[in-house]
Design a protein around this motif. Structure first.
Motif, PDB file in Angstrom:
ATOM      1  N   ARG A   1      39.100  42.671  43.633  1.00 13.66           N
ATOM      2  CA  ARG A   1      39.513  41.404  43.032  1.00 13.66           C
ATOM      3  C   ARG A   1      41.018  41.430  42.738  1.00 13.66           C
ATOM      4  O   ARG A   1      41.730  40.460  42.968  1.00 13.66           O
TER       5      ARG A   1
ATOM      6  N   ARG B   1      37.373  38.099  35.799  1.00  8.52           N
ATOM      7  CA  ARG B   1      38.547  37.308  36.189  1.00  8.52           C
ATOM      8  C   ARG B   1      39.607  37.373  35.092  1.00  8.52           C
ATOM      9  O   ARG B   1      40.795  37.528  35.369  1.00  8.52           O
TER      10      ARG B   1
ATOM     11  N   SER C   1      43.912  39.094  44.213  1.00  9.98           N
ATOM     12  CA  SER C   1      44.641  38.314  43.205  1.00  9.98           C
ATOM     13  C   SER C   1      46.146  38.479  43.359  1.00  9.98           C
ATOM     14  O   SER C   1      46.907  37.549  43.113  1.00  9.98           O
TER      15      SER C   1
ATOM     16  N   ALA D   1      43.985  35.230  39.691  1.00  7.18           N
ATOM     17  CA  ALA D   1      42.566  35.523  39.924  1.00  7.18           C
ATOM     18  C   ALA D   1      41.871  34.173  39.918  1.00  7.18           C
ATOM     19  O   ALA D   1      41.733  33.545  38.881  1.00  7.18           O
ATOM     20  N   ASP D   2      41.479  33.681  41.080  1.00  2.06           N
ATOM     21  CA  ASP D   2      40.954  32.317  41.165  1.00  2.06           C
ATOM     22  C   ASP D   2      39.527  32.276  41.695  1.00  2.06           C
ATOM     23  O   ASP D   2      38.981  33.288  42.141  1.00  2.06           O
TER      24      ASP D   2
ATOM     25  N   ASN E   1      43.238  38.921  35.470  1.00  2.00           N
ATOM     26  CA  ASN E   1      44.407  38.097  35.160  1.00  2.00           C
ATOM     27  C   ASN E   1      45.350  38.816  34.209  1.00  2.00           C
ATOM     28  O   ASN E   1      46.568  38.780  34.386  1.00  2.00           O
TER      29      ASN E   1
END
Length: 133
Positions: free
Chosen positions: A59, A7, A63, A69-70, A11
């Motif tokens: 991902r 993540r 995102s 990115a959660d 991000n």
């Protein structure tokens, strides 16, 4: 731990991607950026690296839709059964506008995170919860 690391990596790439001029933002550009941030690690099998890179590409695609990115993305990626995926997506729907959710669901389907059957079920159940048959 792996999810948090992934993540964080996504991000970092996402911030760079969103800083690009709009005319430079594309699915291909996002894939190139995530690929550059996902080098093959010493001692890692080729298959493991390809799996990791593909997971990060997916991902990243989700995102971009969320502009972050959660944990919702983690939950979709972690869901094992169609029912789990449907439940996660219906819960995520509550935190998005209808347009954002439609884009998120379309991206999840395009990236093969959900099957066409899951997408149809989520759409059907979403309509049912707002009273549209």
């Amino acid at each position: 731990q792996r999810r948090l690391s992934e993540r964080s990596r996504v991000n970092d790439v996402l911030v760079e991607y969103l800083a690009l001029p709009k005319d430079e933002q594309s699915r291909q550009r996002a894939r190139q950026m995530i690929d550059a941030a996902t080098p093959h690690q010493e001692g890692e099998s080729l298959a493991a690296w390809q799996t990791r890179r593909e997971r990060l590409r997916k991902r990243m695609a989700l995102s971009i839709v969320r502009s972050a990115a959660d944990p919702t993305i983690d939950a979709v990626l972690s869901a094992q059964t169609n029912e789990q995926k449907i439940a996660v997506l219906l819960e995520a729907r509550k935190t998005m506008t209808p347009a954002a959710f439609d884009e998120f669901l379309a991206t999840a389907a395009r990236e093969n995170l959900v099957s066409p059957a899951v997408r149809v079920q989520v759409q059907r159940r979403s309509r049912e919860t707002v009273g549209v048959q």
